[in-house]
Scaffold this motif. Sequence first.
Motif, PDB file in Angstrom:
ATOM      1  N   ILE A 148       6.515   5.637  -5.187  1.00 15.49           N
ATOM      2  CA  ILE A 148       6.745   5.778  -6.470  1.00 15.49           C
ATOM      3  C   ILE A 148       6.873   7.275  -6.760  1.00 15.49           C
ATOM      4  O   ILE A 148       7.533   7.900  -7.619  1.00 15.49           O
ATOM      5  CB  ILE A 148       5.719   5.163  -7.301  1.00 15.49           C
ATOM      6  N   LEU A 149       5.888   7.997  -6.240  1.00 13.55           N
ATOM      7  CA  LEU A 149       5.562   9.410  -6.028  1.00 13.55           C
ATOM      8  C   LEU A 149       7.095  10.064  -5.790  1.00 13.55           C
ATOM      9  O   LEU A 149       7.494  11.069  -6.738  1.00 13.55           O
ATOM     10  CB  LEU A 149       4.736   9.915  -5.103  1.00 13.55           C
ATOM     11  N   ARG A 205       0.657  -0.997  -0.049  1.00 14.66           N
ATOM     12  CA  ARG A 205      -0.053   0.136  -0.081  1.00 14.66           C
ATOM     13  C   ARG A 205       0.823   1.140  -0.123  1.00 14.66           C
ATOM     14  O   ARG A 205       0.455   2.360  -0.445  1.00 14.66           O
ATOM     15  CB  ARG A 205      -0.927  -0.102   1.201  1.00 14.66           C
ATOM     16  N   PRO A 256       2.859   2.780  -3.772  1.00 11.64           N
ATOM     17  CA  PRO A 256       2.699   4.281  -4.846  1.00 11.64           C
ATOM     18  C   PRO A 256       3.162   5.395  -4.199  1.00 11.64           C
ATOM     19  O   PRO A 256       3.579   6.260  -4.850  1.00 11.64           O
ATOM     20  CB  PRO A 256       1.201   4.295  -4.652  1.00 11.64           C
TER      21      PRO A 256
END
Length: 229
Positions: free
Chosen positions: A9-10, A3, A6
């Motif tokens: 990844i930002l 979870r 992401p």
Amino acid sequence: AMRRLPLLILGMVSLLAGLAGGLVRVGWAVPSVPPEAVAQHGALMLAGFLGTLISLEKAVALQRAFGYAAPVLIGVGTISLWAGGPVTPGRAAIALGGAIFFAGLALGFYERATRWAATQLAGSACFAIGALAWLAGRNLVDVVPWWAAFVVLTIAGERLELSRLLAPTRAALVAFAALVALAIAGPLVGFADAQLGARLSGAAWLGLAAWLLSWDLACKSLGWPGLPR
């Protein structure tokens, strides 16, 4: 862990965007790099990449759901600016993320008041102040010293936490606190006098480096055998 991927990844996208802009600034022909990525290279790296990554790290440690809003807002705001989106919403997202980041560390300090938590809290305050100043229309030259202080104080706080194993003297701890105060005073004074502010910041950073040469656990563990080295 999945979870959180992401959010990580930002941070990585912000890193790549900042690196691409930096490569263009030194003369490389990097295709498809928006002009904003070149002009705002410092903001993408300090606020975008490091702000997203460090606020995510602290949100994991805090174990409060609201803490994850900080890396989301900072990361999304950064990518929006990189892509040439409206300036005000992008900066506002980073500023709001910075405020949540500060609030999370303030809660952590409330639950466990330590010197190293106070130092990292001061670092998050520097991030938030810089983001708010940028939102208010200040030039990056006035904002970057705040974000640089954020990075320095975050690292110094983490190293101070490890140095407790060496039991620094009271005088050493007082000196550390004075250097932290000077590191905050530098960008604050810089709003009125950029040259004087830069000199104060430089003196604080040099002082912290000298302090860590004496009290950082890494300097001692180099002389130990086996895994600690």
